[in-house]
Design an enzyme around this catalytic site. Structure first.
Site, mmCIF file in Angstrom:
data_model
loop_
_atom_site.group_PDB
_atom_site.id
_atom_site.type_symbol
_atom_site.label_atom_id
_atom_site.label_comp_id
_atom_site.label_asym_id
_atom_site.label_seq_id
_atom_site.Cartn_x
_atom_site.Cartn_y
_atom_site.Cartn_z
ATOM 1 N N HIS A 153 4.116 -1.964 4.100
ATOM 2 C CA HIS A 153 4.410 -0.281 4.280
ATOM 3 C C HIS A 153 5.158 0.409 4.991
ATOM 4 C CE1 HIS A 153 2.141 3.345 2.790
ATOM 5 N NE2 HIS A 153 3.198 3.694 3.117
ATOM 6 N N ARG A 193 2.530 3.163 -4.205
ATOM 7 C CA ARG A 193 1.135 3.002 -3.345
ATOM 8 C C ARG A 193 0.392 1.710 -3.982
ATOM 9 N NH1 ARG A 193 2.503 5.999 0.780
ATOM 10 N NH2 ARG A 193 1.802 8.085 0.584
HETATM 11 C C1 GLV Z 1 4.831 6.997 3.229
HETATM 12 O O1 GLV Z 1 4.211 6.205 2.732
HETATM 13 C C2 GLV Z 1 4.742 8.292 2.974
HETATM 14 O O2 GLV Z 1 4.052 8.573 2.064
HETATM 15 O O3 GLV Z 1 5.636 9.031 3.492
#
Ligand code: GLV
Length: 309
Positions: free
Chosen positions: A272, A224
């Site tokens: 992401h 993250r």
């Molecule tokens: C994506 O970031 C997830 O947590 O699946």
């Protein structure tokens, strides 16, 4: 008793079909699509529903994350009796392992350098190495970390891993806990963060950590944005302490226009996309888990709220 889904419409349509087939007696409702009696909602599947949304359901028992992580959900605001479940599914796991393999190969083969030379119109030779001469250290040895190591093994990288608790993985030198962290950092060339975001891992990719890595190491943040201190990364790259970075998770998301990550020559940025929840495989896992729940069996991916993952 109702399962409520809050999220992408296309996924909701697939999951509604899976639930109609696998759990015909459990009403599956889609937020914004079906009529919902809030008092009937026992199970909620959501990616990042805010606390004031979740508090509408006084009889909620289980919150299922649509993703592998749960830090995007308002965990701290939820009453302690609500169980929380991560999504552990093949689509996310394989997607992440592919991303990690791609990132390690790209960094190992100096792609950021060759791309910037190409853009500058220069034909610059630089000596390359084989994967057997490059050491990859994976931070986080959960499902994603282990699958990534399996994907890297046949490529020949020298592998190590670090996590909160001790692990024994064939062909991987494992380090554990705070006491093993410095030794882990001293012995790899590419570091990949796949940790859950918790109070103890927030900001773990910071100046102090970079200082303990061999000079010229590369970093991949497939965790993250909160794991990484952006300003520390930029200064480590500018000073040559780090060679390059590949970043998928940022804080905030989306990253604002003009952020240095977009233009830094030693940073590869992806928005992401490292691992996406796949509608079909994830729907089957959710249905399996609800069946386990109804049978009183242990759930796949249930979060230990004291650990935060
Ligand atoms: C994506 O970031 C997830 O947590 O699946």
């Amino acid at each position: 008793m109702t399962m409520l889904y809050h999220g992408l419409e296309a996924r909701g349509a697939v999951w509604a079909r899976i639930f109609a087939d696998r759990l015909p007696h459990l009403p599956f409702r889609r937020w914004g699509h079906d009529r919902v009696d809030p008092a009937e909602v026992r199970y909620l599947a959501a990616w990042n529903a805010p606390a004031d949304f979740i508090s509408q359901f006084p009889n909620l028992e289980v919150l299922f994350s649509v993703g592998a992580g749960i830090d995007q959900l308002p965990i701290a605001a939820l009453p302690p009796q609500i169980r929380i479940v991560r999504m552990v599914e093949r689509g996310i796991i394989t997607g992440m392992a592919e991303y990690v393999a791609m990132a390690c190969l790209a960094l190992h083969r100096d792609l950021p350098f060759f791309i910037s030379e190409q853009r500058a119109g220069r034909w610059t030779y630089r000596h390359t190495r084989l994967a057997s001469e490059t050491r990859v250290g994976i931070m986080g040895l959960g499902e994603l970390g282990k699958a990534s190591l399996e994907m890297l093994k046949p490529l020949g990288f020298v592998l190590s891993g670090w996590s909160r608790s001790a692990h024994d993985i064939d062909g991987v030198t494992c380090f554990a806990g705070e006491e093993g962290f410095d030794a882990f950092l001293a012995q790899a060339d590419i570091f990949v963060c796949l940790l859950p975001l918790t109070d103890s891992t927030r900001g773990i990719l910071c100046h102090e950590t970079f200082e303990k890595m061999p000079r010229g190491s590369a970093v991949v943040n497939a965790g993250r944005g909160g794991h990484l201190v952006a300003a520390d990364l930029i200064s480590a790259l500018d000073s040559g302490r780090l060679r390059a970075a590949m970043i998928d998770g940022t804080d905030p998301e989306p990253l604002p226009e003009g952020h240095p990550f977009y233009s830094h020559p030693s940073i590869f940025l992806t928005p992401h996309v490292a691992a996406e929840t796949r509608h079909g495989t994830a729907g089957e896992v959710l249905a399996d888990n609800v069946q386990r729940l109804l049978a009183g069996d242990a759930l796949l991916g249930e979060v230990d709220r004291s650990l935060g993952y």
